[in-house]
Design a protein around this motif. Sequence first.
Motif, PDB file in Angstrom:
ATOM      1  N   GLY A   1       9.390 -22.014  75.659  1.00 42.60           N
ATOM      2  CA  GLY A   1      10.250 -20.976  75.115  1.00 42.60           C
ATOM      3  C   GLY A   1       9.689 -19.587  75.397  1.00 42.60           C
ATOM      4  N   PRO A   2      10.222 -18.594  74.671  1.00 44.31           N
ATOM      5  CA  PRO A   2      11.337 -18.735  73.723  1.00 44.31           C
ATOM      6  C   PRO A   2      12.669 -18.944  74.435  1.00 44.31           C
ATOM      7  CG  PRO A   2      10.639 -16.440  73.877  1.00 44.31           C
ATOM      8  CD  PRO A   2       9.671 -17.225  74.692  1.00 44.31           C
ATOM      9  N   THR A   3      13.600 -19.569  73.701  1.00 42.38           N
ATOM     10  CA  THR A   3      14.940 -19.824  74.225  1.00 42.38           C
ATOM     11  C   THR A   3      15.958 -19.506  73.136  1.00 42.38           C
ATOM     12  OG1 THR A   3      15.171 -22.112  73.446  1.00 42.38           O
ATOM     13  CG2 THR A   3      13.973 -21.786  75.521  1.00 42.38           C
ATOM     14  N   ALA A   4      17.216 -19.726  73.454  1.00 39.92           N
ATOM     15  CA  ALA A   4      18.279 -19.509  72.472  1.00 39.92           C
ATOM     16  C   ALA A   4      18.184 -20.491  71.311  1.00 39.92           C
ATOM     17  CB  ALA A   4      19.639 -19.632  73.156  1.00 39.92           C
ATOM     18  N   PHE A   5      17.414 -21.569  71.479  1.00 34.61           N
ATOM     19  CA  PHE A   5      17.250 -22.566  70.417  1.00 34.61           C
ATOM     20  C   PHE A   5      16.100 -22.215  69.465  1.00 34.61           C
ATOM     21  CE2 PHE A   5      19.086 -24.903  74.030  1.00 34.61           C
ATOM     22  CZ  PHE A   5      20.230 -25.413  73.423  1.00 34.61           C
ATOM     23  N   THR A   6      15.220 -21.334  69.886  1.00 32.59           N
ATOM     24  CA  THR A   6      14.022 -21.031  69.096  1.00 32.59           C
ATOM     25  C   THR A   6      14.333 -20.507  67.698  1.00 32.59           C
ATOM     26  OG1 THR A   6      12.864 -20.574  71.179  1.00 32.59           O
ATOM     27  CG2 THR A   6      11.784 -19.863  69.142  1.00 32.59           C
ATOM     28  N   PRO A   7      15.346 -19.649  67.499  1.00 34.67           N
ATOM     29  CA  PRO A   7      15.625 -19.194  66.132  1.00 34.67           C
ATOM     30  C   PRO A   7      15.904 -20.333  65.154  1.00 34.67           C
ATOM     31  CG  PRO A   7      16.698 -17.749  67.691  1.00 34.67           C
ATOM     32  CD  PRO A   7      16.149 -18.898  68.489  1.00 34.67           C
ATOM     33  N   GLN A   8      16.553 -21.396  65.622  1.00 37.02           N
ATOM     34  CA  GLN A   8      16.809 -22.532  64.738  1.00 37.02           C
ATOM     35  C   GLN A   8      15.506 -23.250  64.387  1.00 37.02           C
ATOM     36  OE1 GLN A   8      20.522 -24.879  65.705  1.00 37.02           O
ATOM     37  NE2 GLN A   8      20.495 -23.563  67.512  1.00 37.02           N
ATOM     38  N   VAL A   9      14.595 -23.310  65.339  1.00 36.53           N
ATOM     39  CA  VAL A   9      13.267 -23.871  65.067  1.00 36.53           C
ATOM     40  C   VAL A   9      12.562 -23.020  64.015  1.00 36.53           C
ATOM     41  CG1 VAL A   9      10.973 -24.298  66.056  1.00 36.53           C
ATOM     42  CG2 VAL A   9      13.028 -24.934  67.342  1.00 36.53           C
ATOM     43  N   LEU A  10      12.619 -21.717  64.171  1.00 38.08           N
ATOM     44  CA  LEU A  10      11.976 -20.813  63.223  1.00 38.08           C
ATOM     45  C   LEU A  10      12.599 -20.912  61.841  1.00 38.08           C
ATOM     46  CD1 LEU A  10      11.563 -17.694  65.549  1.00 38.08           C
ATOM     47  CD2 LEU A  10       9.752 -19.234  64.760  1.00 38.08           C
ATOM     48  N   ASP A  11      13.909 -21.073  61.783  1.00 33.26           N
ATOM     49  CA  ASP A  11      14.587 -21.238  60.489  1.00 33.26           C
ATOM     50  C   ASP A  11      14.052 -22.463  59.753  1.00 33.26           C
ATOM     51  OD1 ASP A  11      16.142 -19.012  61.023  1.00 33.26           O
ATOM     52  OD2 ASP A  11      17.917 -20.156  61.617  1.00 33.26           O
ATOM     53  N   LEU A  12      13.897 -23.564  60.488  1.00 33.46           N
ATOM     54  CA  LEU A  12      13.403 -24.797  59.871  1.00 33.46           C
ATOM     55  C   LEU A  12      11.951 -24.649  59.428  1.00 33.46           C
ATOM     56  CD1 LEU A  12      14.935 -27.511  62.235  1.00 33.46           C
ATOM     57  CD2 LEU A  12      15.480 -27.159  59.825  1.00 33.46           C
ATOM     58  N   LEU A  13      11.139 -24.056  60.261  1.00 35.37           N
ATOM     59  CA  LEU A  13       9.737 -23.861  59.900  1.00 35.37           C
ATOM     60  C   LEU A  13       9.617 -22.993  58.645  1.00 35.37           C
ATOM     61  CD1 LEU A  13       8.218 -23.277  63.461  1.00 35.37           C
ATOM     62  CD2 LEU A  13       7.929 -25.320  62.036  1.00 35.37           C
ATOM     63  N   ALA A  14      10.445 -21.982  58.557  1.00 33.29           N
ATOM     64  CA  ALA A  14      10.424 -21.119  57.371  1.00 33.29           C
ATOM     65  C   ALA A  14      10.880 -21.884  56.135  1.00 33.29           C
ATOM     66  CB  ALA A  14      11.305 -19.895  57.604  1.00 33.29           C
ATOM     67  N   ARG A  15      11.923 -22.689  56.279  1.00 36.75           N
ATOM     68  CA  ARG A  15      12.459 -23.444  55.153  1.00 36.75           C
ATOM     69  C   ARG A  15      11.416 -24.403  54.583  1.00 36.75           C
ATOM     70  NH1 ARG A  15      17.403 -27.050  56.613  1.00 36.75           N
ATOM     71  NH2 ARG A  15      18.096 -25.012  57.408  1.00 36.75           N
TER      72      ARG A  15
END
Length: 224
Positions: free
Chosen positions: A46-60
């Motif tokens: 990455g980073p890619t367009a999918f990375t924000p969703q990964v970051l959302d999960l890690l934060a959650r």
Amino acid sequence: MYVVLLLGFLGMTAWGAFDIRLNYFLSAISSFKTNENSIALTFDDGPTAFTPQVLDLLARYQMKATFFCIGKQLESYPEIAQRIQAEGHQLANHTYSHSNQMGFFGTQKLIEEFEQTDILLEKITGKKNNFFRPPFGVTNPHIAQAVRKMKYQVIGWNIRSLDTVIEEEEVIYQRIVSKVNKGGIVLLHDTSLKTIAVLERLLVFMKEKKYKSVTIAECISLKK
């Protein structure tokens, strides 16, 4: 006899080139010693367009991870790279181009690839990068020489998800959870929706089993 020995040597060399855990050409950390219930989640390419969703999960789930970034991708998604840094994750070098021909690059060409990406990483993080993961986990004498020149700590893995190869989410998930143990380094890629789906299940599993994920820099600290 000489033919057998030669074939054995060539076979071992090929195996060593493609399995970073063997430390055949260079020394890599593929797991770490810790008394804590900790593992390292790592994401390549990455980073890619999918990375924000990964970051959302890690934060959650309140987990930290290390992202081995391609230089070209850092140029394409600078805001996402900045978010990775801002949210307390680690960024590290995964070459500039991630070329399929990387194994054939000479030492100087490799150093140029490394330096291009390090410049981008330093602009984002404000500090010099010291960590590197070779594309595909491939190593050879040229890569080893370039790594020594750059004074990198090379990072491998001991839990390979094969999320870029396997299509079935359940198979990927089981590959990971069947091997999870403290001190493990998990290889994932922030490049697809299937990995995001697997990641959410993995994070639930980790919470249930009371595992936490730490960055590679933290792993090195724990290792000491």
